[in-house]
Design an enzyme around this catalytic site. Structure first.
Site, PDB file in Angstrom:
ATOM      1  N   ASP A  71       0.832  -1.207   0.000  1.00 18.04           N
ATOM      2  CA  ASP A  71       0.000   0.000   0.000  1.00 18.04           C
ATOM      3  C   ASP A  71       0.866   1.257   0.000  1.00 18.04           C
ATOM      4  OD1 ASP A  71      -2.312  -1.457   0.076  1.00 18.04           O
ATOM      5  OD2 ASP A  71      -2.614  -1.235   2.225  1.00 18.04           O
ATOM      6  N   CYS A 105      -6.498   1.620  -0.628  1.00 14.52           N
ATOM      7  CA  CYS A 105      -6.189   0.197  -0.822  1.00 14.52           C
ATOM      8  C   CYS A 105      -7.327  -0.634  -1.421  1.00 14.52           C
ATOM      9  CB  CYS A 105      -5.675  -0.432   0.461  1.00 14.52           C
ATOM     10  SG  CYS A 105      -6.724  -0.274   1.880  1.00 14.52           S
ATOM     11  N   HIS A 141      -8.118  -7.230   2.084  1.00 15.33           N
ATOM     12  CA  HIS A 141      -8.737  -5.904   2.013  1.00 15.33           C
ATOM     13  C   HIS A 141      -9.270  -5.561   0.625  1.00 15.33           C
ATOM     14  CE1 HIS A 141      -8.870  -1.732   3.947  1.00 15.33           C
ATOM     15  NE2 HIS A 141      -9.556  -2.571   4.699  1.00 15.33           N
TER      16      HIS A 141
END
Length: 181
Positions: free
Chosen positions: A8, A48, A105
């Site tokens: 990220d 993200c 995620h």
């Protein structure tokens, strides 16, 4: 073999091979020299969840519908897994074995029991990042990235500083590499 390493908020020049002087990443530099180094890649959304889903589907954020992190909104976000095919499903259909290790995620409706998992989009195996916290607890590793939450589950503190309580072998990066091997 395909090994896709993602991080990220990591610009292309955050590794030595692509950077200005001073950044030392010899192992990543070796991988970049022997593999593919995306110097001109960009993210369609610098957050993200939308970025990860865009990478999986080759779609702009406004096409797959995830334009924010689900935890940050009360909106019911679309289920991208039923509307868009991921490159991981294509790889699986063509005989590849896939594993996802670390932060997923890429969910549509986080914490609402409707999360697609890596298994849902073609991965055969999934080792979640939360296993690192269990590893720390089981091995008595006192990382600053762990703190008791009201639910008594350890949470990540965003990795905003160097953890001086652990050595490199105890790090989340090393744990992830061991999982791959």
């Amino acid at each position: 073999n395909i090994v896709l390493i993602c991080s990220d908020q990591h610009r292309y020049d955050c590794i030595g091979i692509n950077s200005i002087k001073g950044v030392k990443t010899p192992n990543l530099d070796k991988i970049a020299k022997e593999g593919v180094n995306f110097k001109h890649a960009f993210t369609p959304c610098p957050v993200c969840t939308p970025s990860r889903v865009s990478m999986l589907t080759s779609q702009w954020s406004f096409n797959h519908g995830l334009v924010t992190i689900p935890e940050w909104t009360e909106l019911k976000l679309p289920d991208w897994t039923s509307n868009h095919i991921s490159f991981t499903k294509i790889l699986k259909e063509n005989g590849y074995s896939l594993a996802h290790i670390g932060k997923w995620h890429s969910c549509s409706t986080a914490f609402k029991n409707e999360n697609p998992s890596p298994i849902d989009v073609g991965f055969d195996e999934f080792t979640p990042e939360s296993n690192y916290y269990r590893y720390c607890i089981e091995n008595g590793i006192n990382s600053v990235h762990l703190e008791p939450a009201p639910s008594q589950k350890p949470i990540d503190r965003w990795g905003d500083r160097i953890d001086k309580n652990i050595n490199s072998v105890q790090s989340r990066l090393h744990w992830g590499a061991d999982c791959v091997i």
